[in-house]
Design a protein around this motif. Structure first.
Motif, short mmCIF file in Angstrom:
data_model
loop_
_atom_site.label_atom_id
_atom_site.label_comp_id
_atom_site.label_asym_id
_atom_site.label_seq_id
_atom_site.Cartn_x
_atom_site.Cartn_y
_atom_site.Cartn_z
N LEU A 1 -58.82 38.84 25.60
CA LEU A 1 -59.81 39.85 25.40
C LEU A 1 -61.29 39.48 25.47
O LEU A 1 -62.10 40.02 25.98
N VAL A 2 -61.62 38.14 25.06
CA VAL A 2 -62.80 37.62 25.27
C VAL A 2 -63.25 37.62 26.93
O VAL A 2 -64.41 37.87 27.21
N ASP A 3 -62.53 37.17 27.71
CA ASP A 3 -62.77 37.13 29.10
C ASP A 3 -62.74 38.56 29.34
O ASP A 3 -63.86 38.97 30.30
N GLU A 4 -62.03 39.48 29.04
CA GLU A 4 -62.28 40.89 29.56
C GLU A 4 -63.76 41.48 29.19
O GLU A 4 -64.26 42.00 29.85
N LEU A 5 -64.02 41.27 27.85
CA LEU A 5 -65.28 41.74 27.51
C LEU A 5 -66.39 40.94 28.25
O LEU A 5 -67.42 41.57 28.55
N VAL A 6 -66.23 39.79 28.60
CA VAL A 6 -67.39 39.01 29.32
C VAL A 6 -67.48 39.68 30.92
O VAL A 6 -68.51 39.95 31.08
N SER A 7 -66.33 39.84 31.37
CA SER A 7 -66.35 40.65 32.65
C SER A 7 -66.98 41.93 32.58
O SER A 7 -67.60 42.31 33.69
N LEU A 8 -66.89 42.68 31.56
CA LEU A 8 -67.47 44.08 31.53
C LEU A 8 -68.93 43.79 30.75
O LEU A 8 -69.44 44.99 30.69
N ASN A 9 -69.26 42.72 30.49
CA ASN A 9 -70.71 42.52 29.79
C ASN A 9 -70.89 43.44 28.60
O ASN A 9 -71.91 44.01 28.40
N LEU A 10 -69.57 43.49 27.78
CA LEU A 10 -69.59 43.86 26.56
C LEU A 10 -69.58 43.08 25.55
O LEU A 10 -69.02 42.12 25.36
N ALA A 11 -70.65 43.02 24.28
CA ALA A 11 -70.73 42.27 23.07
C ALA A 11 -70.26 43.07 21.93
O ALA A 11 -71.12 42.62 20.93
N VAL A 12 -69.24 43.65 22.01
CA VAL A 12 -68.83 44.64 20.79
C VAL A 12 -68.19 43.52 19.96
O VAL A 12 -67.60 42.66 20.22
N PRO A 13 -68.07 44.04 18.55
CA PRO A 13 -67.68 43.01 17.32
C PRO A 13 -66.10 42.82 17.84
O PRO A 13 -65.58 43.81 18.19
N LEU A 14 -65.65 41.63 17.79
CA LEU A 14 -64.30 41.19 18.13
C LEU A 14 -63.90 40.47 16.77
O LEU A 14 -64.21 39.23 16.38
N VAL A 15 -62.76 41.00 16.13
CA VAL A 15 -62.10 40.40 14.93
C VAL A 15 -60.78 40.09 15.10
O VAL A 15 -59.78 40.99 15.28
N PHE A 16 -60.69 38.78 15.07
CA PHE A 16 -59.17 38.25 15.22
C PHE A 16 -58.50 38.31 13.70
O PHE A 16 -59.12 37.81 12.85
N ILE A 17 -57.23 38.79 13.85
CA ILE A 17 -56.56 38.51 12.51
C ILE A 17 -55.28 38.00 13.00
O ILE A 17 -54.34 38.37 13.51
N SER A 18 -55.17 36.85 12.13
CA SER A 18 -53.91 35.74 12.77
C SER A 18 -53.27 35.05 11.55
O SER A 18 -54.20 34.69 10.99
N ALA A 19 -51.91 34.87 11.56
CA ALA A 19 -51.37 33.94 10.72
C ALA A 19 -51.90 32.50 10.87
O ALA A 19 -51.64 31.60 10.18
N TYR A 20 -52.20 32.18 12.24
CA TYR A 20 -52.56 30.71 12.65
C TYR A 20 -54.25 30.79 12.78
O TYR A 20 -54.86 30.14 13.77
N ALA A 21 -55.02 31.56 11.96
CA ALA A 21 -56.39 31.52 12.07
C ALA A 21 -57.09 30.08 12.13
O ALA A 21 -57.75 29.96 12.98
N GLU A 22 -56.65 29.28 11.06
CA GLU A 22 -57.24 28.06 11.17
C GLU A 22 -56.99 27.03 12.36
O GLU A 22 -57.86 26.40 12.87
N GLU A 23 -55.76 27.26 12.99
CA GLU A 23 -55.49 26.48 14.15
C GLU A 23 -56.56 26.89 15.38
O GLU A 23 -56.93 26.07 16.11
N HIS A 24 -56.78 28.29 15.37
CA HIS A 24 -57.50 28.69 16.58
C HIS A 24 -58.95 28.75 16.41
O HIS A 24 -59.95 28.85 17.12
#
Length: 297
Positions: A64-87
């Motif tokens: 999704l980061v790549d998609e937002l970059v390609s669209l020149n959108l800087a909207v807030p992106l909140v990742f929610i993951s059981a592996y948050a620390e890993e990423h």
């Protein structure tokens, strides 16, 4: 009316999240269970806020980061993951991006949505520096063309450095000039990122790793900067510490490199490249600490 995009592959969790968020006033919520449909929805209904898992059946939510970059959108992106620390240490630290650990209560989800939607809109501004774009491409093994307006173009193919070109030429020298202009220039350079098909790529003019090329380019820029008159508390100590830090960083002795750059920073607190290297080393050191505990067998 505000738009929220939710990407979550667990059906009952997706259903709960979308229903709860739809209780917010003047909000339309779009829920998706896989990356492919979410990317399509992102283009058809550009959101004001995104909630996304990271590990999905058909890929990584980092796409999704790549998609937002390609669209020149800087909207807030909140990742929610059981592996948050890993990423956490693989994602550039930017104000637009938040990483939270599962499980997350629905009340907390709603509070975050209200908080993010109330923030001033930043659409049209850019998420990352050039080095961030390149590192994201390398991390996801993407094929992209990074266009730096009026400076040059760098291509990455399947996560590897492929081609660089500017008004003066192409190849490694062009790569270094582009990095010098984008990373250390006094005025920001507009950067856009587009997907690259094999048929559209140029002939390869780069080789090696992106991290290695970036380190070499930054070091060369610094050598040029040191030829200019600057005032330090102790010039000889600063240069010695900086050179030592670069050597240790290239040798992947990250803690020792961090210590050397920290001492250099005490001499010149405004030196851009020292601050950049300290930020990068802090991420690498934290990632090394977390890796044994977070990687799956």
């Amino acid at each position: 009316m505000k738009r929220i995009l939710v990407l979550e592959d667990e059906f009952f969790l997706l259903d709960s999240m979308t229903k709860y968020l739809r209780g917010l006033p003047d909000v339309r919520v779009y829920g998706y269970s896989n990356l492919k449909t979410a990317c399509k929805g992102l283009r058809e209904h550009p959101p004001d806020l995104i909630f996304s898992d990271i590990r999905l059946p058909d890929g990584s939510g980092l796409r999704l980061v790549d998609e937002l970059v390609s669209l020149n959108l800087a909207v807030p992106l909140v990742f929610i993951s059981a592996y948050a620390e890993e990423h956490r240490n693989r994602i550039p630290d930017r104000q637009n991006i938040t990483i939270l650990e599962k499980p997350l209560s629905l009340k907390r989800l709603r509070d975050i949505a209200q908080e993010k939607l109330a923030e001033p809109q930043t659409t049209g501004e850019f998420f990352f520096k050039l080095s961030d774009y390149l590192q994201i491409a390398a991390m996801g093994r993407h094929s992209v063309r990074v266009n730096c307006a009026d400076v040059g173009t760098i291509e990455v193919f399947e996560g590897h450095p492929w081609h660089a070109e500017d008004a003066e030429g192409e190849g490694l020298d062009a790569f270094k000039r582009i990095v010098a202009n984008c990373e250390t220039g006094s005025s920001p350079v507009k950067i856009t990122c587009t997907y690259l098909d094999a048929a559209d790529s140029d002939e390869p003019t780069l080789s090696g790793s992106l991290d290695g090329l970036l380190l070499d380019a930054v070091r060369e820029v610094d050598e040029t900067e040191r030829d200019q008159p600057e005032i330090f508390d102790d010039t000889s100590d600063f240069e010695r510490l900086y050179e030592r830090g670069v050597e240790l960083m290239l040798a992947k002795q990250y803690q020792a490199a961090y210590d050397a750059f920290s001492q250099a920073h005490r001499i010149d607190t405004e030196h851009r490249l020292v601050r950049t290297n300290l930020d990068r080393l802090a991420q690498l050191i934290q990632h090394a600490k977390n890796k044994p505990e977070t990687e799956l067998p």
